[in-house]
Design a protein around this motif. Structure first.
Motif, PDB file in Angstrom:
ATOM      1  N   ALA A  60      17.321  11.592  18.964  1.00  0.00           N
ATOM      2  CA  ALA A  60      15.967  12.257  18.836  1.00  0.00           C
ATOM      3  C   ALA A  60      14.331  11.686  18.404  1.00  0.00           C
ATOM      4  O   ALA A  60      13.753  11.712  19.114  1.00  0.00           O
ATOM      5  N   GLY A  61      14.962  10.382  18.716  1.00  0.00           N
ATOM      6  CA  GLY A  61      13.704   8.567  18.692  1.00  0.00           C
ATOM      7  C   GLY A  61      13.157   8.883  20.228  1.00  0.00           C
ATOM      8  O   GLY A  61      12.154   8.160  20.122  1.00  0.00           O
TER       9      GLY A  61
ATOM     10  N   ARG B  28      10.408  13.510  33.242  1.00  0.00           N
ATOM     11  CA  ARG B  28       8.591  12.906  32.630  1.00  0.00           C
ATOM     12  C   ARG B  28       8.079  14.116  32.402  1.00  0.00           C
ATOM     13  O   ARG B  28       7.963  14.263  31.126  1.00  0.00           O
ATOM     14  N   GLU B  29       8.488  14.982  33.130  1.00  0.00           N
ATOM     15  CA  GLU B  29       7.632  16.469  32.854  1.00  0.00           C
ATOM     16  C   GLU B  29       8.144  17.346  31.973  1.00  0.00           C
ATOM     17  O   GLU B  29       7.393  17.875  30.805  1.00  0.00           O
ATOM     18  N   PHE B  30       9.483  16.901  31.207  1.00  0.00           N
ATOM     19  CA  PHE B  30      10.655  17.646  31.104  1.00  0.00           C
ATOM     20  C   PHE B  30       9.982  16.923  29.070  1.00  0.00           C
ATOM     21  O   PHE B  30       9.820  17.440  28.101  1.00  0.00           O
ATOM     22  N   TRP B  31      10.123  15.783  29.165  1.00  0.00           N
ATOM     23  CA  TRP B  31       9.451  14.873  27.831  1.00  0.00           C
ATOM     24  C   TRP B  31       7.991  14.642  26.980  1.00  0.00           C
ATOM     25  O   TRP B  31       8.224  15.607  26.297  1.00  0.00           O
ATOM     26  N   GLU B  32       7.471  15.215  28.769  1.00  0.00           N
ATOM     27  CA  GLU B  32       5.963  15.253  28.008  1.00  0.00           C
ATOM     28  C   GLU B  32       5.865  16.597  27.824  1.00  0.00           C
ATOM     29  O   GLU B  32       5.090  16.987  27.005  1.00  0.00           O
ATOM     30  N   LYS B  33       6.161  17.468  28.564  1.00  0.00           N
ATOM     31  CA  LYS B  33       5.803  19.069  28.027  1.00  0.00           C
ATOM     32  C   LYS B  33       6.680  19.608  26.774  1.00  0.00           C
ATOM     33  O   LYS B  33       6.242  20.337  25.583  1.00  0.00           O
ATOM     34  N   HIS B  34       7.847  19.087  26.416  1.00  0.00           N
ATOM     35  CA  HIS B  34       9.063  19.736  25.794  1.00  0.00           C
ATOM     36  C   HIS B  34       9.484  18.237  24.436  1.00  0.00           C
ATOM     37  O   HIS B  34       9.627  18.607  23.391  1.00  0.00           O
ATOM     38  N   VAL B  35      10.220  17.150  24.980  1.00  0.00           N
ATOM     39  CA  VAL B  35      10.141  16.910  24.167  1.00  0.00           C
ATOM     40  C   VAL B  35       9.995  15.366  23.515  1.00  0.00           C
ATOM     41  O   VAL B  35       9.995  15.701  21.955  1.00  0.00           O
TER      42      VAL B  35
ATOM     43  N   LYS C 291       6.069   6.441  22.281  1.00  0.00           N
ATOM     44  CA  LYS C 291       4.567   6.345  22.393  1.00  0.00           C
ATOM     45  C   LYS C 291       4.419   6.764  24.609  1.00  0.00           C
ATOM     46  O   LYS C 291       3.539   7.344  24.462  1.00  0.00           O
ATOM     47  N   ALA C 292       5.649   6.161  25.011  1.00  0.00           N
ATOM     48  CA  ALA C 292       5.681   6.634  26.237  1.00  0.00           C
ATOM     49  C   ALA C 292       6.837   6.573  27.050  1.00  0.00           C
ATOM     50  O   ALA C 292       7.926   6.221  26.727  1.00  0.00           O
ATOM     51  N   PHE C 293       6.606   7.187  28.277  1.00  0.00           N
ATOM     52  CA  PHE C 293       7.854   7.538  29.229  1.00  0.00           C
ATOM     53  C   PHE C 293       8.328   6.697  30.288  1.00  0.00           C
ATOM     54  O   PHE C 293       7.561   5.832  31.285  1.00  0.00           O
ATOM     55  N   LYS C 294       9.364   6.188  30.075  1.00  0.00           N
ATOM     56  CA  LYS C 294      10.141   4.993  30.917  1.00  0.00           C
ATOM     57  C   LYS C 294      10.361   6.126  32.513  1.00  0.00           C
ATOM     58  O   LYS C 294      11.418   6.148  32.454  1.00  0.00           O
ATOM     59  N   ASP C 295       9.853   5.470  33.938  1.00  0.00           N
ATOM     60  CA  ASP C 295      10.319   5.925  34.271  1.00  0.00           C
ATOM     61  C   ASP C 295      11.461   5.361  35.083  1.00  0.00           C
ATOM     62  O   ASP C 295      11.795   5.784  36.376  1.00  0.00           O
ATOM     63  N   ASP C 296      12.128   4.764  34.829  1.00  0.00           N
ATOM     64  CA  ASP C 296      13.361   3.721  35.050  1.00  0.00           C
ATOM     65  C   ASP C 296      14.451   4.995  36.155  1.00  0.00           C
ATOM     66  O   ASP C 296      14.711   5.445  35.915  1.00  0.00           O
TER      67      ASP C 296
ATOM     68  N   SER D 158      13.670   7.006  30.443  1.00  0.00           N
ATOM     69  CA  SER D 158      13.693   7.116  29.648  1.00  0.00           C
ATOM     70  C   SER D 158      15.240   7.381  28.329  1.00  0.00           C
ATOM     71  O   SER D 158      15.674   7.367  27.516  1.00  0.00           O
ATOM     72  N   PHE D 159      15.321   8.387  28.879  1.00  0.00           N
ATOM     73  CA  PHE D 159      16.748   8.925  28.468  1.00  0.00           C
ATOM     74  C   PHE D 159      18.114   8.751  28.972  1.00  0.00           C
ATOM     75  O   PHE D 159      18.737   8.691  28.063  1.00  0.00           O
TER      76      PHE D 159
END
Length: 569
Positions: free
Chosen positions: A280-281, A58-65, A286-291, A159-160
């Motif tokens: 790339a998508g 989550r942190e990687f997606w929110e801060k960087h991706v 719009k939001a990260f999925k934590d599954d 999400s990854f």
């Protein structure tokens, strides 16, 4: 008269000295970094953010991706088995027979020749010669090697998951340099040996950078800037370009966002890296999925073999390096059905092709796309196509469509056949006929074929196909019997060129000089051999979509040229 001559001499000296002073003043007035290495025009905005510990997904997606912000993870690749195992001796002994793709150390220069033809080699043959050769491995990682490469925990859940596209291998003897360019996918590039220096430019600065003009569908692309001598006078807007830098040592990994302009230089007697590409998508979600992320352990690395990767490579046969994301392709197709549940097949195809027209695709690529859509959606067998049919397509079906829409001949074992025209091969054969004995001079054929950039392997393959009775003599009747099938190889593997427009004269001159240097001087008839099969300049890569059935001028031109080649042979 002698006095006049004396005055003239003084005038010439004065003018010459004045001119030199003027030129010197010009040089002093040149902007910072002019004709110097890329990055000298301005101070770096600093090193990209460095992590000593891997962040959560989550942190990687929110801060960087999400924000397309590069980052370096120090020393994390030291946990890969490959970090300690991949010596030359180990790779040759365990994986020596696996096949890989080659590129030249200076990007977009001549295609190196390996033991399997142009742009292709085995790992063992490459490692035996790579120190002396101007080539390096840029290839999908063969599946057997994947067990010794790991994926960072921050991209294996949520999400990854299921959005990892492919994994690539880079091996050189150092001294490589790339153009300033951008890639279509997000990537994590991990260095195992040597050092790499990265210069990274945010996409917002691309408007100040001279880029080659490509079709809009091409998310990747390159700049015509000379990375060793940036011409700031010619491109004054380049002074506005800011950049960050990243210095990687063995064990470091870099997150490179998609479409982020970058230039890379590698150093060390051996430079080895692996990269894992993901969609790339994800940068536009719009939001990260934590599954599944609640069970994620940042110290527990997953083997590449245990990841559900979209594109893999067994180590022999065709690769899928750089293939598009099937899920993004699926979403783009489904977008046509937002406000309707069905579309006529003819209208559906027309809408798909109109996107190519707007994207300035070339004529050949548009025709290729028409065939792919018709085949995979069955548009020639139905009057209407529904959104349900699109939704019901399997993932493998989308993968097959992705390959057919954007095929890359460089990924195939037959790549070399795509590089030369039937006319060129016909010319070589004609020049190599021994008129006294009425046979083909095989040694001369190999020499001339290699001079236009072909490999000895494929030259011998051609001769073997021509020699029906395997008596090492290729007579005229064998050329008549087998010539068409040989020329057909060069025709069927040819690909329509992707539209790339470069207007920078310095860049074009440098490319022409590089092409000239690849040819070794020989007989005077080389221009005829190298001549394009389209000497009149017809069949340029321009096209206007027309849904009427009938003649295709480009296709008719190609048919005439093929017939001429066959008749000559």
């Amino acid at each position: 008269m002698s006095g006049v001559k004396h005055l003239s001499f003084i005038a010439v000296v004065v003018l010459t000295v004045s001119h030199l002073q003027f030129c010197q003043g010009d040089n002093n007035d040149h902007p910072r970094g002019h004709l110097e290495r890329l990055g000298n025009h301005i101070d770096s905005d600093g090193h990209v953010e460095i992590y000593d510990q891997i962040p959560s997904a989550r942190e990687f997606w929110e801060k960087h991706v999400r924000h397309r912000k590069p980052a370096v993870f120090r020393g994390v690749a030291k946990k890969f088995d490959a970090y300690n195992l991949w010596t030359d001796e180990y790779l040759m002994e365990k994986y020596g027979d696996l096949e890989v793709k080659l590129e030249s150390k200076a990007e977009k220069k001549n295609i190196p020749v390996g033991s399997k033809g142009k742009g292709r080699d085995t790992i063992s043959d490459f490692l035996r010669t790579y120190v002396q050769k101007d080539s390096y491995i840029v290839s999908q990682i063969p599946d057997p090697m994947s067990a010794e490469v790991s994926v960072l925990p921050c991209i294996t859940c949520g999400s990854f998951k299921n959005r990892i596209l492919e994994a690539n291998l880079w091996i050189s003897s150092g001294g490589t340099k790339s153009l300033l360019h951008k890639d279509a996918d997000n990537a994590i590039n991990c260095l195992l040996n040597g050092t790499k220096d990265w210069l990274l430019i945010h996409p917002k600065y691309e408007k100040f950078i001279p880029m080659a003009q490509e079709a809009k569908s091409e998310v990747g692309g390159f700049s015509v800037i000379n990375v060793d001598q940036v011409n700031i006078v010619k491109y004054p807007d380049f002074k506005k370009v800011h950049y960050n830098h990243a210095n990687l040592s063995p064990g470091d990994c870099l997150y490179l966002p998609y479409a982020y302009l970058h230039q890379v230089r590698s150093y060390g007697s051996k430079n080895v890296a692996v990269s894992v590409l993901f969609a790339a998508g994800l940068s536009h979600d719009k939001a990260f999925k934590d599954d599944g992320c609640d069970k994620q352990d940042s110290s527990n690395f997953t083997k590449l073999t245990d990841v559900n990767m979209v594109w893999t490579y067994p180590g022999h046969g065709p690769q899928t390096l750089g293939s598009m994301d099937p899920m993004e392709l699926r979403d783009s197709i489904l977008a046509h059905f937002k406000k309707r549940s069905k579309i006529s097949s003819k209208q559906f195809l027309k809408e798909l092709i109109s996107i190519d027209d707007e994207g300035d695709e070339g004529a050949g690529m548009i025709k290729l796309h028409q065939k792919a859509y018709t085949k995979h959606f069955g548009l020639d067998k139905k009057d209407v196509i529904t959104s349900k049919e699109i939704n019901d397509m399997t993932f493998d079906q989308w993968k097959a469509l992705a390959v057919d829409i954007d095929p890359d001949p460089a990924n195939t074992e037959e790549y070399e056949y795509a590089l030369f025209s039937p006319r060129q091969i016909t010319n070589i054969i004609r020049k190599c006929m021994d008129t006294k004995e009425n046979i083909l001079d095989a040694e001369k054929f190999i020499k001339k074929y290699m001079r236009i950039g072909g490999s000895e392997k494929i030259a011998n393959d051609i001769l073997q196909k021509l020699d029906s009775n395997d008596d090492q003599r290729i007579e005229e009747k064998e050329l008549t019997q087998n010539g068409d099938s040989v020329l057909q190889l060069f025709k069927e593997h040819s690909m329509p060129p992707k539209k790339v427009i470069v207007k920078d004269e310095e860049y074009l001159r440098a490319e022409a000089e590089n092409d000239r240097k690849q040819l070794q001087p020989d007989e005077e008839d080389d221009d005829e051999i190298m001549g394009d099969e389209d000497p009149e300049g017809e069949g340029e890569d321009e096209y206007e979509y027309d849904d009427r059935e009938g003649e295709n001028p480009e296709e008719e031109q190609n048919k005439r040229q093929d017939k001429d080649s066959h008749d000559e042979l």
